[in-house]
Scaffold this motif. Structure first.
Motif, short mmCIF file in Angstrom:
data_model
loop_
_atom_site.label_atom_id
_atom_site.label_comp_id
_atom_site.label_asym_id
_atom_site.label_seq_id
_atom_site.Cartn_x
_atom_site.Cartn_y
_atom_site.Cartn_z
N UNK A 1 0.82 -1.22 0.00
CA UNK A 1 0.00 0.00 0.00
C UNK A 1 0.85 1.26 0.00
N UNK A 2 2.13 1.13 0.32
CA UNK A 2 3.01 2.30 0.25
C UNK A 2 3.20 2.77 -1.19
N UNK A 3 2.80 1.94 -2.14
CA UNK A 3 2.83 2.34 -3.55
C UNK A 3 1.45 2.79 -4.04
N UNK A 4 0.43 2.61 -3.20
CA UNK A 4 -0.93 2.88 -3.66
C UNK A 4 -1.66 3.82 -2.73
N UNK A 5 -2.59 3.27 -2.00
CA UNK A 5 -3.47 4.12 -1.19
C UNK A 5 -2.70 4.93 -0.15
N UNK A 6 -1.60 4.38 0.36
CA UNK A 6 -0.80 5.12 1.34
C UNK A 6 0.46 5.71 0.72
N UNK A 7 0.50 5.72 -0.61
CA UNK A 7 1.68 6.25 -1.28
C UNK A 7 1.33 7.37 -2.24
N UNK A 8 2.08 7.45 -3.31
CA UNK A 8 1.93 8.55 -4.26
C UNK A 8 0.51 8.68 -4.77
N UNK A 9 -0.14 7.59 -5.20
CA UNK A 9 -1.51 7.78 -5.72
C UNK A 9 -2.49 8.28 -4.65
N UNK A 10 -2.39 7.75 -3.44
CA UNK A 10 -3.28 8.21 -2.38
C UNK A 10 -3.06 9.67 -2.05
N UNK A 11 -1.80 10.07 -1.99
CA UNK A 11 -1.50 11.47 -1.70
C UNK A 11 -1.95 12.38 -2.85
N UNK A 12 -1.82 11.90 -4.07
CA UNK A 12 -2.29 12.68 -5.22
C UNK A 12 -3.79 12.93 -5.10
N UNK A 13 -4.52 11.88 -4.74
CA UNK A 13 -5.96 12.02 -4.56
C UNK A 13 -6.27 13.03 -3.45
#
Lengths: 337, 337
Positions: free
Chosen positions: A122-134
């Motif tokens: 999840x550090x690559x997804x919801x808790x990573x760049x994409x999540x922060x972008x959202x």
């Protein structure tokens, strides 16, 4: 532990949609970390639409990748050797590394990942760049107000699925646009979207008028092209368009054309603004903390589409342009030891 | 004083560029003001690009004009009969009235024009709607900072010429784009623009790269189309585009198309926003006061292109689409008595 390092190189720049000729898989020695450096063994590697831009030899917000050099990626990995006081063997970290089994990194370039909070991927997804972008794109640029209608394109993707759920939490009516029945069902049945439109099957503009009868106050655009043309027709006065991605256009071989939209912006006094998550680097901790709590309390749900094996990374990347993934697309490279 | 009232009606809606068939000139009785109303004799009448939108039967920020009804315009006139306590014969006023010698208006719909401050026609230009549009559009939406490069299209028009001069006052480098050598010379030789580009004679993109070597921080767009395409290519990170007019597109018979621009907005995190002066109604006094001082101390210079005679109003209007006017285009209808 492998005794060689497999690395994907950019073999040539794509003309249009990237194909096998663009990628070269080589075996190299496992590199040695220098002073203040660590050796990271890749567990998960991210593939993201923005990478198409890095394959191009054109000025952008980041330098293009060099032909013949390793391709870069967000990676979650395990420290296997450390010359940096902050890290020791076994620590799980994330950083911008390579499409490779191993990479050397400066100790200060990495961020710790706590395996107890959520699966490390999840550090690559919801808790990573994409999540922060959202998070920053919706809240800081989109400025949603309770009662607003928020439309998200690429709604079942890594960014879009988080945008919609945060917008629900902010008291908005949320309409997603996605490209498959399975995705549309996920958005409405599990993520709580008020409506979802399958752009492959439906007339997007007609469906949008039904799903957003009061018009669109915030449009979070991951896709561009005809879907975006349809949404622009329904923008409300003082609406905000967050331009996050334009995946429908990234493989174009000529400058894509479409209906001019600026006259509409006058009529609606609408604001269109691009977002890039790296501009918010000094607030990443805020986003990660908030998203972590939302994931833990179920406010934000996520899915990952996992491709097994570093050798399959190009296929995982190319699948993004076909909308193969539901939620975040990752490549699983190795298990923790 | 005339004993009949000549009035221009919208005869039919234009398809593409308006022509003589769209306008009908009729003679009517001079109307009588009712209670709380006044009779205004037109001195100057404004023609503006936005009027093309009112001729169209389409939803916008204001209702379309009705076929067979008088066309509306900003007017400076003289009160010739008053049933309203605020006004007496001889007062000079401005308001949204008609393409006509006379019109009746509610007393509260008019604003006083002080003939001692500046020629009364300026209430339709630099001290009126166009000047206020420049003021709020540039300062509130464009947010110029000293050292910014500001590019203005339609730079020799009623709005653009004021935008550029306010931008100079704000410490910016100012580049104008206009369509004639006479205009370009006026901008650089008299108004203090740092550079001006003649889009009829020059490659706009090439000339812009020379005139704005550090890129574009604020683009104030009155024109749209290819000029705007060229400027977008030079936008800087965090630049602002103020969309005020798109006169190059208003007579299009099909939805105009052009290069899609949203990907650039991501790369540059640029903001594009429409402006409509009526949104700032509660701050009109601030703008008029500031512009009046700037006109009086020479900070803001202006020109007017005057067409004589109400009978020539359609020609004056159509000339806007050929760029005939330098500065504000007005129609002189009568002298003060």
């Amino acid at each position: 532990m492998r005794d060689t390092n497999r690395v994907w190189l950019l073999a040539q720049r794509p003309d249009g949609r990237p194909d096998a000729e663009c990628f070269e898989f080589v075996e190299r020695d496992v590199p040695d970390p220098d002073r203040d450096e660590v050796l990271v063994r890749t567990l998960y590697m991210s593939v993201d639409p923005y990478m198409r831009g890095r394959m191009r030899d054109a000025e952008s917000y980041a330098d293009p990748w060099e032909v013949g050099e390793p391709m870069q990626a967000g990676v979650v990995g395990e420290i296997v050797a450390s010359n940096h006081p902050r890290w020791e063997e076994g620590d799980v970290v994330t950083g911008n590394l390579q499409w490779a089994d191993y990479a050397v990194a400066g100790g200060h370039e990495l961020t710790r990942v706590d395996p107890d909070v959520a699966p490390v991927s999840t550090a690559l997804g919801v808790l990573g760049m994409p999540g922060r972008t959202a998070y920053f794109g919706l809240l800081d640029v989109g400025e949603p107000t309770p009662g607003d209608t928020v439309v998200v394109s690429g709604a079942a993707g890594a960014v879009g699925s988080v945008v919609g759920q945060i917008a629900k939490e902010a008291g908005c009516r949320v309409v997603g646009v996605a490209g498959a029945e399975e995705k549309v069902d996920w958005l409405t049945d599990e993520l709580g979207f008020d409506a979802a439109i399958n752009y492959e099957d439906e007339d997007v503009h007609g469906a949008l008028r039904e799903a957003a009868p009061d018009g669109v106050d915030v449009y979070f655009d991951n896709v561009g092209g005809p879907v975006t043309d349809a949404v622009f027709r329904e923008l409300n006065v003082r609406s905000r368009v967050v331009v996050c991605g334009q995946i429908a256009l990234y493989n174009a071989t000529e400058v894509p054309t479409g209906p001019r939209k600026l006259t509409q912006l006058i009529q609606k006094r609408a604001r269109v603004e691009g977002v890039l998550v790296s501009d918010y680097a000094d607030r990443f901790a805020e986003a990660t903390d908030r998203l972590g709590r939302w994931v833990n309390d179920g406010t934000v749900q996520y899915r990952e589409t996992t491709t097994d094996g570093l050798e399959n990374a190009p296929d995982a990347f190319l699948g993004l342009f076909d909308g193969v993934n539901v939620g975040k697309q990752v490549v699983k490279v190795a298990d923790r030891e």
